[in-house]
Design a protein around this motif. Structure first.
Motif, PDB file in Angstrom:
ATOM      1  N   GLY A 264       0.783  -1.231   0.000  1.00 10.21           N
ATOM      2  CA  GLY A 264       0.000   0.000   0.000  1.00 10.21           C
ATOM      3  C   GLY A 264       0.811   1.276   0.000  1.00 10.21           C
ATOM      4  O   GLY A 264       0.259   2.353   0.257  1.00 10.21           O
ATOM      5  N   ASN A 265       2.103   1.171  -0.271  1.00  9.67           N
ATOM      6  CA  ASN A 265       2.973   2.354  -0.288  1.00  9.67           C
ATOM      7  C   ASN A 265       3.420   2.656  -1.719  1.00  9.67           C
ATOM      8  O   ASN A 265       4.607   2.645  -2.048  1.00  9.67           O
ATOM      9  CB  ASN A 265       4.200   2.123   0.608  1.00  9.67           C
ATOM     10  CG  ASN A 265       3.826   1.969   2.071  1.00  9.67           C
ATOM     11  OD1 ASN A 265       3.258   2.867   2.668  1.00  9.67           O
ATOM     12  ND2 ASN A 265       4.133   0.816   2.625  1.00  9.67           N
ATOM     13  N   LYS A 266       2.443   2.935  -2.579  1.00 10.75           N
ATOM     14  CA  LYS A 266       2.723   3.137  -4.003  1.00 10.75           C
ATOM     15  C   LYS A 266       3.679   4.304  -4.240  1.00 10.75           C
ATOM     16  O   LYS A 266       4.603   4.202  -5.055  1.00 10.75           O
ATOM     17  CB  LYS A 266       1.414   3.373  -4.754  1.00 10.75           C
ATOM     18  CG  LYS A 266       1.571   3.556  -6.252  1.00 10.75           C
ATOM     19  CD  LYS A 266       0.215   3.691  -6.929  1.00 10.75           C
ATOM     20  CE  LYS A 266       0.374   3.887  -8.430  1.00 10.75           C
ATOM     21  NZ  LYS A 266      -0.948   3.991  -9.107  1.00 10.75           N
ATOM     22  N   ASP A 267       3.470   5.412  -3.538  1.00 12.00           N
ATOM     23  CA  ASP A 267       4.320   6.592  -3.738  1.00 12.00           C
ATOM     24  C   ASP A 267       5.779   6.291  -3.393  1.00 12.00           C
ATOM     25  O   ASP A 267       6.697   6.705  -4.110  1.00 12.00           O
ATOM     26  CB  ASP A 267       3.816   7.771  -2.899  1.00 12.00           C
ATOM     27  CG  ASP A 267       2.489   8.310  -3.416  1.00 12.00           C
ATOM     28  OD1 ASP A 267       2.138   8.023  -4.577  1.00 12.00           O
ATOM     29  OD2 ASP A 267       1.804   9.028  -2.656  1.00 12.00           O
ATOM     30  N   LYS A 268       5.993   5.558  -2.293  1.00  9.26           N
ATOM     31  CA  LYS A 268       7.361   5.201  -1.900  1.00  9.26           C
ATOM     32  C   LYS A 268       7.969   4.217  -2.895  1.00  9.26           C
ATOM     33  O   LYS A 268       9.171   4.259  -3.164  1.00  9.26           O
ATOM     34  CB  LYS A 268       7.366   4.612  -0.488  1.00  9.26           C
ATOM     35  CG  LYS A 268       7.065   5.630   0.607  1.00  9.26           C
ATOM     36  CD  LYS A 268       7.162   4.982   1.983  1.00  9.26           C
ATOM     37  CE  LYS A 268       6.889   6.019   3.084  1.00  9.26           C
ATOM     38  NZ  LYS A 268       6.970   5.407   4.439  1.00  9.26           N
ATOM     39  N   LEU A 273      12.001   3.307  -7.246  1.00 14.52           N
ATOM     40  CA  LEU A 273      12.367   2.933  -8.607  1.00 14.52           C
ATOM     41  C   LEU A 273      12.909   4.116  -9.402  1.00 14.52           C
ATOM     42  O   LEU A 273      13.812   3.950 -10.234  1.00 14.52           O
ATOM     43  CB  LEU A 273      11.156   2.334  -9.319  1.00 14.52           C
ATOM     44  CG  LEU A 273      10.751   0.931  -8.831  1.00 14.52           C
ATOM     45  CD1 LEU A 273       9.443   0.500  -9.461  1.00 14.52           C
ATOM     46  CD2 LEU A 273      11.845  -0.084  -9.138  1.00 14.52           C
ATOM     47  N   THR A 274      12.372   5.296  -9.147  1.00 17.53           N
ATOM     48  CA  THR A 274      12.886   6.494  -9.817  1.00 17.53           C
ATOM     49  C   THR A 274      14.345   6.725  -9.453  1.00 17.53           C
ATOM     50  O   THR A 274      15.183   7.037 -10.313  1.00 17.53           O
ATOM     51  CB  THR A 274      12.033   7.727  -9.445  1.00 17.53           C
ATOM     52  OG1 THR A 274      10.672   7.500  -9.832  1.00 17.53           O
ATOM     53  CG2 THR A 274      12.557   8.970 -10.153  1.00 17.53           C
ATOM     54  N   LYS A 275      14.661   6.545  -8.175  1.00 18.77           N
ATOM     55  CA  LYS A 275      16.051   6.674  -7.722  1.00 18.77           C
ATOM     56  C   LYS A 275      16.925   5.609  -8.382  1.00 18.77           C
ATOM     57  O   LYS A 275      18.050   5.899  -8.821  1.00 18.77           O
ATOM     58  CB  LYS A 275      16.109   6.530  -6.200  1.00 18.77           C
ATOM     59  CG  LYS A 275      17.519   6.539  -5.629  1.00 18.77           C
ATOM     60  CD  LYS A 275      17.505   6.322  -4.121  1.00 18.77           C
ATOM     61  CE  LYS A 275      18.930   6.244  -3.575  1.00 18.77           C
ATOM     62  NZ  LYS A 275      18.919   5.993  -2.100  1.00 18.77           N
ATOM     63  N   LEU A 290       8.625   0.214 -12.938  1.00 20.05           N
ATOM     64  CA  LEU A 290       8.079   1.523 -12.583  1.00 20.05           C
ATOM     65  C   LEU A 290       6.762   1.777 -13.317  1.00 20.05           C
ATOM     66  O   LEU A 290       5.775   2.219 -12.707  1.00 20.05           O
ATOM     67  CB  LEU A 290       9.092   2.622 -12.910  1.00 20.05           C
ATOM     68  CG  LEU A 290       8.627   4.063 -12.671  1.00 20.05           C
ATOM     69  CD1 LEU A 290       8.245   4.283 -11.211  1.00 20.05           C
ATOM     70  CD2 LEU A 290       9.711   5.043 -13.092  1.00 20.05           C
ATOM     71  N   ASN A 291       6.734   1.501 -14.597  1.00 16.63           N
ATOM     72  CA  ASN A 291       5.513   1.710 -15.384  1.00 16.63           C
ATOM     73  C   ASN A 291       4.379   0.835 -14.882  1.00 16.63           C
ATOM     74  O   ASN A 291       3.203   1.271 -14.835  1.00 16.63           O
ATOM     75  CB  ASN A 291       5.770   1.416 -16.865  1.00 16.63           C
ATOM     76  CG  ASN A 291       6.693   2.447 -17.495  1.00 16.63           C
ATOM     77  OD1 ASN A 291       6.766   3.605 -17.030  1.00 16.63           O
ATOM     78  ND2 ASN A 291       7.408   2.058 -18.544  1.00 16.63           N
ATOM     79  N   ARG A 292       4.690  -0.396 -14.488  1.00 19.95           N
ATOM     80  CA  ARG A 292       3.663  -1.307 -13.988  1.00 19.95           C
ATOM     81  C   ARG A 292       3.089  -0.799 -12.674  1.00 19.95           C
ATOM     82  O   ARG A 292       1.865  -0.830 -12.472  1.00 19.95           O
ATOM     83  CB  ARG A 292       4.270  -2.698 -13.809  1.00 19.95           C
ATOM     84  CG  ARG A 292       3.247  -3.753 -13.396  1.00 19.95           C
ATOM     85  CD  ARG A 292       3.787  -5.154 -13.554  1.00 19.95           C
ATOM     86  NE  ARG A 292       5.033  -5.371 -12.838  1.00 19.95           N
ATOM     87  CZ  ARG A 292       6.207  -5.537 -13.427  1.00 19.95           C
ATOM     88  NH1 ARG A 292       6.309  -5.468 -14.745  1.00 19.95           N
ATOM     89  NH2 ARG A 292       7.297  -5.746 -12.715  1.00 19.95           N
TER      90      ARG A 292
END
Length: 296
Positions: A264-268, A273-275, A290-292
């Motif tokens: 449930g921590n989608k933003d984190k 993954l961005t990092k 990341l796209n998924r």
């Protein structure tokens, strides 16, 4: 958490001595059969397992001098609890060798309890009766040696030298250090100091083990086990440590991000993954992951 571990320790003897179905086999048309729960040598000599068990058992020739020492130094004063997976390559290789060593040493086989664990994702390295609960079984095979009801030492996944030499150390001077020391230390911290203790000691662990862990899979597998038994924050802490020990391994970030996402921590997860993509801009697995997660 500490109280739970103590409870399992108290229940250990009656659980293993209670009547259970022996050599239960899981079969379906989609995958290779495997044994699950309490088993014995007859189970390993069954139709689907005898090829690898017999071949590796017969091919192994233990050191006779060391076997003599095991007899003289009282191996029969110990009880052994062995966890394995009949689907696991290391178990297929190592467990027959262990049986050969024990039988050549005239070990009383009624003092050996063997538990086959599941390969299913929802029960990964677990048994229906949860014999493994509280025992830090993250790799198979794992052989735990008990004396007077207390754990003395264990051999994890494979011997350091050979089964006979490793056991000789355990029952004599007992200076033996099994594989995966970082996992043992983290597990001890969690048992004695809980999640907060582990989080406080993460920097010290990073300093102590930087460059000394064989691969990212040591902690990755342990994190999966923690997640599987519902210790989500503990698993996430282990995965975060793994990204620091193996920042050059994209898979460490994916394990952390996927666990964050399904928790449930989608933003984190997206941030992780961005990092990782900044560090590994050409890694397609990270980009697809990341796209998924963004699309879910």
């Amino acid at each position: 958490m500490k109280q739970i571990i103590i409870a399992f320790t108290i229940l250990y003897i009656p659980i293993l001595s209670s009547a259970q179905t022996l050599n239960h086999e899981i079969t379906n048309d989609e995958e290779t059969p495997f044994l699950l729960g309490k088993i014995d040598k007859k189970g390993l000599e069954g139709e689907h397992y005898k090829t690898w068990f017999s071949a590796n058992y017969n091919a192994y020739d233990p050191n006779t001098n060391t076997i003599k020492i095991l007899k003289e130094k009282g191996l029969n004063n110990y009880n052994i609890l062995l966890f394995l997976g009949t689907w696991c390559g290391d178990s297929k290789k190592e467990v027959p060798r262990l049986f050969k060593v024990l039988e050549d040493s005239n070990f009383r086989m009624d003092q050996l309890t063997v538990i086959a664990l599941s390969r299913k994702r929802n029960m990964y390295k677990q048994s229906p009766e949860h014999y493994e609960a509280g025992l830090n079984i993250h790799r198979v095979p794992t052989a735990i040696f008990y004396k007077d009801g207390k754990e003395v030492n264990r051999i994890v996944e494979h011997p350091i030298d050979s089964y006979e030499k490793d056991i000789e150390n355990i029952i004599t001077k007992n200076t033996y250090k099994p594989n995966y020391q970082i996992v043992s230390e983290i597990n001890d911290i969690l048992k004695n100091e809980g999640l907060n203790g582990l989080q406080k000691k993460t920097k010290k662990l990073l300093k102590r083990y930087d460059g000394k862990v064989s691969s990212m899979f040591e902690l990755n597998t342990y994190g999966r086990i923690l997640y599987g038994i519902g210790e989500i924050e503990e698993a996430l802490t282990v995965f975060r440590l793994n990204t620091k020990l193996f920042s050059d391994q994209p898979r460490t970030y994916m394990s952390l991000a996927n666990t964050l996402g399904i928790s449930g921590n989608k933003d984190k997860a997206i941030k992780t993954l961005t990092k990782a993509i900044k560090l590994h801009p050409d890694n397609q697995d990270l980009i697809e992951n990341l796209n998924r997660i963004k699309s879910n």
